[in-house]
Write a protein that holds these residues in place. Structure first.
Motif, PDB file in Angstrom:
ATOM      1  N   UNK A 159      41.908 -26.634 -45.354  1.00  0.00           N
ATOM      2  CA  UNK A 159      41.227 -26.933 -44.084  1.00  0.00           C
ATOM      3  C   UNK A 159      40.119 -27.948 -44.331  1.00  0.00           C
ATOM      4  N   UNK A 160      40.181 -29.048 -43.601  1.00  0.00           N
ATOM      5  CA  UNK A 160      39.209 -30.128 -43.753  1.00  0.00           C
ATOM      6  C   UNK A 160      38.295 -30.196 -42.528  1.00  0.00           C
ATOM      7  N   UNK A 161      37.053 -30.612 -42.758  1.00  0.00           N
ATOM      8  CA  UNK A 161      36.145 -30.964 -41.664  1.00  0.00           C
ATOM      9  C   UNK A 161      36.303 -32.455 -41.383  1.00  0.00           C
ATOM     10  N   UNK A 162      36.739 -32.797 -40.186  1.00  0.00           N
ATOM     11  CA  UNK A 162      37.046 -34.190 -39.852  1.00  0.00           C
ATOM     12  C   UNK A 162      35.953 -34.772 -38.960  1.00  0.00           C
ATOM     13  N   UNK A 163      35.417 -35.899 -39.369  1.00  0.00           N
ATOM     14  CA  UNK A 163      34.441 -36.641 -38.569  1.00  0.00           C
ATOM     15  C   UNK A 163      34.998 -38.024 -38.263  1.00  0.00           C
ATOM     16  N   UNK A 164      34.919 -38.425 -36.999  1.00  0.00           N
ATOM     17  CA  UNK A 164      35.367 -39.754 -36.595  1.00  0.00           C
ATOM     18  C   UNK A 164      34.176 -40.707 -36.668  1.00  0.00           C
ATOM     19  N   UNK A 165      34.362 -41.821 -37.356  1.00  0.00           N
ATOM     20  CA  UNK A 165      33.327 -42.843 -37.477  1.00  0.00           C
ATOM     21  C   UNK A 165      33.856 -44.135 -36.846  1.00  0.00           C
ATOM     22  N   UNK A 166      33.341 -44.451 -35.668  1.00  0.00           N
ATOM     23  CA  UNK A 166      33.772 -45.651 -34.942  1.00  0.00           C
ATOM     24  C   UNK A 166      32.817 -46.792 -35.260  1.00  0.00           C
ATOM     25  N   UNK A 167      33.302 -47.779 -35.982  1.00  0.00           N
ATOM     26  CA  UNK A 167      32.450 -48.894 -36.407  1.00  0.00           C
ATOM     27  C   UNK A 167      32.062 -49.801 -35.251  1.00  0.00           C
ATOM     28  N   UNK A 168      32.680 -49.620 -34.089  1.00  0.00           N
ATOM     29  CA  UNK A 168      32.325 -50.442 -32.921  1.00  0.00           C
ATOM     30  C   UNK A 168      30.865 -50.228 -32.536  1.00  0.00           C
ATOM     31  N   UNK A 169      30.303 -49.077 -32.842  1.00  0.00           N
ATOM     32  CA  UNK A 169      28.908 -48.823 -32.530  1.00  0.00           C
ATOM     33  C   UNK A 169      27.956 -49.767 -33.223  1.00  0.00           C
ATOM     34  N   UNK A 170      28.440 -50.448 -34.262  1.00  0.00           N
ATOM     35  CA  UNK A 170      27.600 -51.412 -34.987  1.00  0.00           C
ATOM     36  C   UNK A 170      27.760 -52.832 -34.462  1.00  0.00           C
ATOM     37  N   UNK A 171      28.605 -53.030 -33.459  1.00  0.00           N
ATOM     38  CA  UNK A 171      28.873 -54.390 -32.986  1.00  0.00           C
ATOM     39  C   UNK A 171      29.188 -54.371 -31.503  1.00  0.00           C
ATOM     40  N   UNK A 172      28.759 -55.417 -30.802  1.00  0.00           N
ATOM     41  CA  UNK A 172      29.100 -55.544 -29.384  1.00  0.00           C
ATOM     42  C   UNK A 172      30.363 -56.375 -29.201  1.00  0.00           C
ATOM     43  N   UNK A 173      30.907 -56.907 -30.300  1.00  0.00           N
ATOM     44  CA  UNK A 173      32.050 -57.806 -30.198  1.00  0.00           C
ATOM     45  C   UNK A 173      33.278 -57.267 -30.892  1.00  0.00           C
ATOM     46  N   UNK A 174      34.029 -58.167 -31.484  1.00  0.00           N
ATOM     47  CA  UNK A 174      35.301 -57.822 -32.100  1.00  0.00           C
ATOM     48  C   UNK A 174      35.099 -57.328 -33.528  1.00  0.00           C
TER      49      UNK A 174
END
Length: 929
Positions: A159-174
């Motif tokens: 059993x793993x603890x899963x965390x989602x890390x969305x790198x979009x939070x560091x950029x307003x663009x592509x």
């Protein structure tokens, strides 16, 4: 038929865990018109090395395409597998089972960029949908999991603890622009641009290019993540001076720029005293406990006993004892003797600390008196300055205040300590501005106080904005709606997320903000009669200040004062509303030059290094710029402990004053936060013996004196420069003189008042125009002869490509007609609005009995909605609140039927629509005449 290349090892590099976390990056491709899934890629990382790469591709392909992809995978050491995917297919399960057969990891860090569909295709909709509906997976600035969710792997039964890390939070663009921010290049990112909206065609036509493209995003996500962490650590330690042990790592770095900068500012504050734990003690001592914490009862006991133990000592006795005890506590926090001290030092037991009782989050929850209104943070000036017209038919320029918020910030100080707050009960008479200043004016410190005022005046003014909000609305926002997303363009500049209209009411002021900068300007510009009326007609709603009588000279002195302080924050005898707060109001100024200034100085150094050939300079400049530009936002935000409405309101007030001064000296047609466009041929000149007051300055159509043009006139900027030829020919040699000539003109205009523009200025030379058009507060078109071409800025609208098949907002066509002198108003008001379904919207749709047309959409799906443009006249001058409210309250639907606003006269032409707006009369032409 399913393929799996056995000759390609499932783990290219044997995973050797350097931590308990396995990092996996994922990205998916799909065919936009049908949302048909095409491929999902994974790259796994053990913390040091890449472990393996996996590419799952739709099984619905020809054998030739499959064989080509298998060969490509074998060559590039990528495990390629073809699958018949459905909503219950968990691809991540297979990847984890192959990467970590023994189950040595405890958690999974899942890296994505922007789209919730990447999570859906990785885990399967059957697993993801309940997590979304239960708000385990959320989406605000980016996709996130505030708390990890459990995922059991079917291969190793771990059993793993899963965390989602969305790198979009560091950029307003592509993703490509984010990679560039940290100095990385995405080689294959544009290879499939031709097929962006029809990726299946691209997969079949160019299978190996598609595969490289699909794997490119996941491979670089790891590199971006690691590089960004190291870049942030460089900023925090090398530039700002935060100890390396306190800098963020890949395990704890915040995933939005706002959270990242706010936490960095917070860390910087704790570096201002040599013993971090002693400073933390002082911060906690002036804090307010969280009554909803599960251990609140124990926290109260710990707070009362611990503060008594070290308070009231003469000179440094309390500090010495406290320092010794904290030094021992750090070594053995679980010792019985430190049970109470340990609870006192726990951060989670406090709702507010010493530096967070002047922020939006704190003031918005005040219910007993009008101090609630200190939660208001007014934004930048955004105003149509000359609504009687809608075009400029001479050559003109686009001017800005240089580094508007950054330059203001570095000149300000961040106050550490509790402020003095003014609030009045519903039964209490409020003082006039004159009375309040007479009593408190001598104790005010420039840029460290703010007043909220209201009242009616008999003359026009356009310097002080109003915020049309009630105390109930502010409180309601604080207890639930403060982070609610909004598409209300009237709140564009309201970063504090307080509801209500941000409006410029010319003869009434409601919840207007006065700061030292605003007061200085009023004193210098207002006539004696105007100033007297402002003093006597405006009453103080609320106020907050750091008084000169409470200022101490150093952080050392502040800590000592707080530790020794015997003040309390209680209800006397527990009686409701019989409260007393005798805690010290001592405060110390932390110069923001030591934070923002260091960032700006290092960026300037890197600019020179970049010109000298330093290839790494550009990326580091980008990160520094991000920190500088975000710092104001976190100080004004309701979400962070470092928020401070005193600092925020003084910064925005300086910007508003600066934009106001630009407008009056150059007759800019629109003010948009930090600049505006103006005609180079008709700037205002004034006789040296004259000083117009607020009323005359509020309307530039009254500028030319009808009785004596020598007193007030309009003429070309600089008078002896041929701007027309320079702009028409895009003559850079002449246009580069704009900053100097305009700067001298502005200085001369305001010199008579004893005022100086508090910013440097800069012109966007590419935006020098031959003609321009504008409407509303911030929609405009500049027609230029340079490389910029036609420059459109239309809030809330997108300029679609001609082959998109989407209809643009009619304002594009309207502005073009205005700029060219065509009187034809667009006939078609319908346009297309393209957006992606976000998780909050998905939950709203699913929980509602409406939205029948959106029920089948999932987060990340592209939605094209048909919308109708409506043209109101809220940008036309308003003298009273009721006048403004009547305009904003106009309905576009009544009885279920659409109601047109001023566009109802479009068949009569632009000039007639504009005329009815100015007349504020929707029934002006009842007979269509």
């Amino acid at each position: 038929m399913s393929y799996n290349i056995s000759t390609v090892t499932q783990t290219v590099v044997s995973c050797n865990p350097t931590s308990s976390t396995l990092t996996i990056a994922t990205d998916s491709e799909w065919h936009s018109p049908t949302n048909e899934w095409l491929a999902t890629s994974f790259t796994t990382h053990d913390g040091v090395n890449k472990c393996g790469e996996y590419l799952f591709i739709t099984n619905n392909l020809t054998e030739d395409v499959k064989q080509t992809l298998l060969i490509w995978g074998n060559t590039n050491l990528v495990t390629v597998q073809f699958v018949d995917r459905n909503d219950n297919t968990n691809l991540l399960d297979s990847v984890v089972g192959n990467t970590d057969p023994p189950g040595r990891y405890k958690s999974i860090r899942l890296l994505i960029y922007y789209s919730p569909k990447d999570i859906e295709y990785s885990l399967g909709w059957g697993l993801v949908e309940p997590l979304i509906r239960g708000e385990v997976i959320q989406q605000k600035r980016g996709v996130s999991t505030p708390k990890p969710f459990k995922l059991r792997n079917s291969f190793n039964n771990t059993e793993y603890n899963v965390s989602v890390k969305d790198l979009r939070g560091w950029s307003a663009g592509s993703l490509k622009s984010l990679a560039g921010t940290v100095g990385l290049t995405m080689v294959s990112k544009n290879d499939m641009d031709e097929y962006k909206t029809r990726m299946r065609d691209g997969l079949e036509a160019l299978p190996t290019v598609f595969a490289s493209y699909a794997m490119g995003d996941t491979a670089i996500l790891h590199d971006i993540y690691n590089a960004y962490v190291e870049m942030v650590r460089w900023v925090q330690h090398d530039v700002i001076g935060i100890p390396l042990d306190d800098c963020f790592t890949g395990d704890d770095i915040p995933m939005t720029v706002g959270s990242l900068v706010a936490a960095t500012l917070d860390k910087w504050i704790y570096t201002q005293y040599p013993n971090k734990q002693v400073l933390k003690f002082a911060m906690n001592k002036l804090g307010i406990l969280d009554v909803n914490a599960s251990d609140h009862k124990f926290s109260v006991a710990a707070f009362v006993n611990t503060t008594k133990k070290y308070s009231g000592h003469k000179k440094t006795g309390g500090i010495v004892n406290l320092t010794n005890d904290l030094d021992r506590w750090v070594v053995n926090q679980k010792a019985d003797e430190f049970k109470l001290l340990n609870q006192f030092m726990k951060g989670g037991t406090y709702q507010h600390l010493a530096h967070s009782q002047a922020g939006v989050k704190y003031f918005s929850k005040v219910t007993g008196d009008s101090a609630t209104f200190n939660a208001i943070v007014q934004g930048g000036r955004c105003n149509n300055e000359r609504p009687s017209e809608y075009s400029i038919n001479t050559v003109g320029a686009d001017i800005d205040l240089a580094s508007c918020y950054g330059s203001a910030l570095r000149q300000f100080t961040y106050p550490l300590g509790l402020p003095t707050v003014w609030g009045y009960t519903p039964n209490q008479q409020r003082p006039t501005l004159r009375q309040w200043l007479k009593k408190n004016g001598s104790k005010l410190v420039d840029n460290l106080w703010t007043l909220t005022v209201e009242g009616d005046i008999s003359f026009h003014q356009d310097l002080i904005y109003s915020k049309l909000v009630t105390q109930h609305q502010i409180n309601r926002a604080a207890f639930g709606d403060v982070d609610k997303e909004t598409n209300d363009d009237k709140r564009d500049d309201d970063i504090s997320h307080i509801p209500g209209e941000f409006a410029l009411i010319r003869k009434q002021i409601r919840n207007g903000i006065i700061t030292s900068e605003v007061l200085t300007t009023l004193k210098a510009v207002a006539t004696n009669k105007e100033l007297s009326e402002l003093y006597d007609n405006l009453t103080v709603v609320s106020g907050v200040a750091y008084l000169s009588s409470n200022q101490v000279s150093s952080v050392d002195e502040w800590v000592e004062t707080v530790v020794n302080d015997t003040g309390v924050y209680i209800n006397r005898g527990g009686v409701h509303s019989n409260s007393t707060d005798t805690r010290t109001r001592a405060w110390v100024a932390l110069p923001m030059e030591e934070f923002i200034g260091k960032l700006v100085n290092e960026r300037s150094r890197l600019k020179k290094a970049g010109k000298a050939g330093d290839d790494n300079a550009a990326a580091r400049q980008n990160v520094l710029k991000l920190f500088v530009n975000t710092t104001y936002g976190v100080i004004a935000s309701p979400f962070f402990s470092v928020g401070n409405t005193v600092v925020a309101n003084n910064i925005t007030a300086r910007a508003r004053v600066g934009a106001w001064m630009l407008n009056k000296a150059l007759h800019t047609r629109q003010s948009i936060t930090d600049g505006g466009m103006y005609s180079l041929m008709t700037v205002p000149y004034i006789n040296t013996s004259i000083k117009p007051g607020l009323d005359l300055l509020s309307d530039n159509t009254r500028w030319v004196d009808p009785h004596n043009s020598d007193r007030r006139t309009l003429a070309p900027l600089g008078k002896d420069i041929d701007w027309d030829t320079a702009v028409q020919n895009n003559d850079a040699e002449v246009l580069t003189k704009l900053d100097k000539v305009a700067g001298e003109h502005i200085a001369a205009f305001w010199g008579r008042y004893g005022l100086t523009l508090p910013f440097d200025i800069e012109h966007k030379l590419d935006n020098c125009f031959t003609t321009a058009a504008y409407i509303s507060k911030a929609h405009y078109l500049l027609k230029t002869t340079g490389k910029a071409g036609d420059v459109y800025k239309i809030r809330g609208a997108r300029e679609y490509t001609t082959d998109s098949g989407l209809r643009m907002h009619p304002t594009y066509e309207l502005l073009k007609a205005m700029a060219t002198g065509d009187d034809v108003f667009p006939t078609e008001m319908m346009y297309d609005h393209k957006s992606l379904m976000k998780i909050p919207k998905y939950n709203e749709v699913q929980n509602s009995s409406g939205y029948a047309n959106l029920k089948d959409y999932r987060p990340g799906d592209e939605i094209v909605e048909e919308r109708t443009a409506r043209y109101n006249n809220t940008h036309i001058f308003c003298d009273t609140v009721n006048q403004f409210k009547n305009r904003v309250g106009r309905k576009t639907f009544e009885g279920g039927q659409p109601v047109e606003l001023f566009e109802r006269y479009r068949h009569m032409g632009i000039s007639k629509v504009h005329y009815t707006m100015l007349m504020d009369n929707l029934g002006a032409f009842t007979n269509n005449k």
